[in-house]
Write an enzyme that holds these catalytic residues in place. Structure first.
Site, PDB file in Angstrom:
ATOM      1  N   LYS A  61      -2.887  -4.998   1.854  1.00  0.00           N
ATOM      2  CA  LYS A  61      -4.034  -4.084   1.875  1.00  0.00           C
ATOM      3  C   LYS A  61      -5.329  -4.855   2.115  1.00  0.00           C
ATOM      4  CE  LYS A  61      -1.920  -0.678  -1.240  1.00  0.00           C
ATOM      5  NZ  LYS A  61      -0.555  -1.151  -0.969  1.00  0.00           N
ATOM      6  N   LYS A 120      10.145  -6.697   3.788  1.00  0.00           N
ATOM      7  CA  LYS A 120       9.658  -5.360   3.436  1.00  0.00           C
ATOM      8  C   LYS A 120      10.711  -4.588   2.633  1.00  0.00           C
ATOM      9  CE  LYS A 120       6.582  -2.018   3.825  1.00  0.00           C
ATOM     10  NZ  LYS A 120       5.262  -2.132   3.205  1.00  0.00           N
ATOM     11  N   LYS A 168       2.264  -0.127   6.632  1.00  0.00           N
ATOM     12  CA  LYS A 168       1.395   0.988   7.010  1.00  0.00           C
ATOM     13  C   LYS A 168      -0.084   0.617   6.987  1.00  0.00           C
ATOM     14  CE  LYS A 168      -0.363   2.895   2.923  1.00  0.00           C
ATOM     15  NZ  LYS A 168      -0.181   1.720   2.108  1.00  0.00           N
ATOM     16  N   ASN A 197       1.759   6.573  -3.981  1.00  0.00           N
ATOM     17  CA  ASN A 197       1.494   7.510  -5.068  1.00  0.00           C
ATOM     18  C   ASN A 197       1.076   8.886  -4.560  1.00  0.00           C
ATOM     19  OD1 ASN A 197      -0.894   6.159  -4.168  1.00  0.00           O
ATOM     20  ND2 ASN A 197      -2.013   6.987  -5.904  1.00  0.00           N
TER      21      ASN A 197
END
Length: 311
Positions: A273, A127, A211, A12
Site C-alpha cells: 500500500k 501472494k 490491487k 474489509n
C-alpha cells in the site's frame, strides 16, 4: 475544485462468501457515494484474494468429484471474481445513488492488466490466496497439487501465487471513455486479470496482481488527482503495536522512503500500500495518495484524517 479519485477497496469492504459480500457492500457503497455526492469523479478498484481462491478451490473440487467437469485455469477464476464482485458493488452503489436522487451510471469493466512474462515474481510466488489450512493439510496440497504453501501471519497456511507488477491496462481506453462520460467505473478488480502479450494475443497467466499497484497504474493512466487506498486502519503507523507506536498524518517522499528502508511496513500487508501510494504520488507533480479506512474516506479528502503522501 473537485478531484478525480481512484479508490482501492480493501478486503474489509468485501465479504468472505457471496451472501456475506452481498450484505456488506451495502455499507461499502455509502462512503463511496458520499465522495460522488461531493462532486468528485470516482473510479473503484478492489481486491479478490479470498474470492479467487474460493472459486479456484470450488472448480478444482468439482473436477475431482465429477470427471466431466474440467479444471478452471486461474486467469478465468480471476475473471469470474471480477464479475461477481463487480455485480454486487455496482448494484449497491447504484441503489445508494438512486436513494439520494442521483441518476449516475455505474458499470464494471472486466479488465486485463498486462505484465512482463520475465517479471522475477514468477519465480518467487508471494501472494496469499484462498482459505487457511493446517500444516498437515498444506503439506498434502503441496504434494498433490504442487502448490506453494506458506504460513500466513500465525493464522495458518495458505497457497501463494506469483504477484507481478502491472505494466499497462488493456481496456484503458474503454475505462477512460466511461469516466469522461460521467460513469462510475469499477475496474482492475483483484488487480486485473494478469496477461502477457504474444503478438496480437493477450494470454492469461496464473498469478494475482496486487490491487494497490494495479490501482496506482490505472490512476496514472486516467491522470487522477488522488489515489485513495482503503484499509482497516484510519492512519498508517510506524513501530506498529509497540510502546513507541506513532500514527502518521502526512508524509513526504523522503520520509516515506526512509520508513520503507527501515522496515516499518509489513510485506504483504501495509508495505505494498505504501509503495503503491508513493509510486503514484511521485509519478506527476501535484498528485496525492491517501491511506485511510473506508469509513473515513471523505474526511481524509477533506484533510481531517488519514495518512497523506505528497511531495
Amino acid at each position: 475544485m473537485k478531484d478525480k479519485i481512484v479508490v482501492a477497496l480493501g478486503g474489509n469492504a468485501l465479504g468472505k462468501t457471496p451472501k456475506e459480500q452481498h450484505e456488506l457492500v451495502k455499507g461499502t457503497a455509502v462512503p463511496i457515494v458520499d465522495l460522488i455526492a461531493a462532486g468528485h469523479e470516482v473510479v473503484l478498484a478492489h481486491g479478490n484474494g479470498p474470492q479467487v481462491g474460493m472459486i479456484n478451490l470450488a472448480m478444482e473440487t468439482a473436477s475431482v468429484s465429477d470427471a466431466g467437469t474440467p479444471e478452471m485455469p486461474f486467469p478465468e477464476c480471476g475473471a469470474m471474481s471480477q464479475g461477481y464482485i463487480g455485480y454486487h458493488l455496482q448494484n449497491a452503489i447504484r441503489e445508494e445513488l438512486l436513494n439520494r436522487g442521483m441518476d449516475v451510471p455505474v458499470a464494471t469493466v472486466v479488465t486485463q492488466v498486462i505484465v512482463d512474462k520475465n517479471d522475477p515474481a514468477f519465480t518467487n510466488p508471494t501472494k496469499p490466496i484462498g482459505s487457511f489450512y493446517s500444516k498437515e493439510e498444506a503439506d498434502e496440497l503441496s504434494a498433490k497439487k504442487g502448490y506453494n504453501m506458506v504460513e500466513d501471519a500465525g493464522r495458518g497456511y495458505r497457497r501463494v501465487v506469483p504477484s507481478p507488477r502491472p505494466i499497462d491496462v488493456a481496456e484503458k481506453a474503454t475505462v477512460k471513455a466511461l469516466v469522461d462520460n460521467n460513469h462510475v467505473v469499477i475496474t482492475v478488480g483483484g488487480g486485473g486479470i494478469p496477461v502477457v502479450k504474444e503478438g496480437n494475443k493477450l494470454v492469461g497467466v496464473p498469478a494475482v496482481i496486487d490491487k494497490d499497484f494495479a490501482s496506482a497504474k490505472i490512476a496514472e493512466i486516467l491522470d487522477a488527482d488522488y489515489l485513495i487506498i482503503l484499509t482497516a486502519v484510519e492512519k498508517v503507523a510506524i513501530n506498529f503495536g509497540k510502546e513507541n507506536e506513532k500514527w502518521l498524518s502526512k508524509l513526504d517522499f523522503a520520509e516515506t522512503e526512509q520508513y520503507i528502508k527501515e522496515g516499518h511496513f509489513a510485506p504483504g500487508s501495509m508495505l505494498p500500500k505504501i509503495e503503491a501510494a508513493l509510486g503514484f504520488a511521485k509519478s506527476k507533480s501535484g498528485r496525492k495518495s491517501l491511506i485511510t479506512s473506508l469509513e473515513k474516506a471523505k474526511e481524509g479528502i477533506e484533510g481531517i484524517t488519514g495518512t497523506l503522501i505528497t511531495q
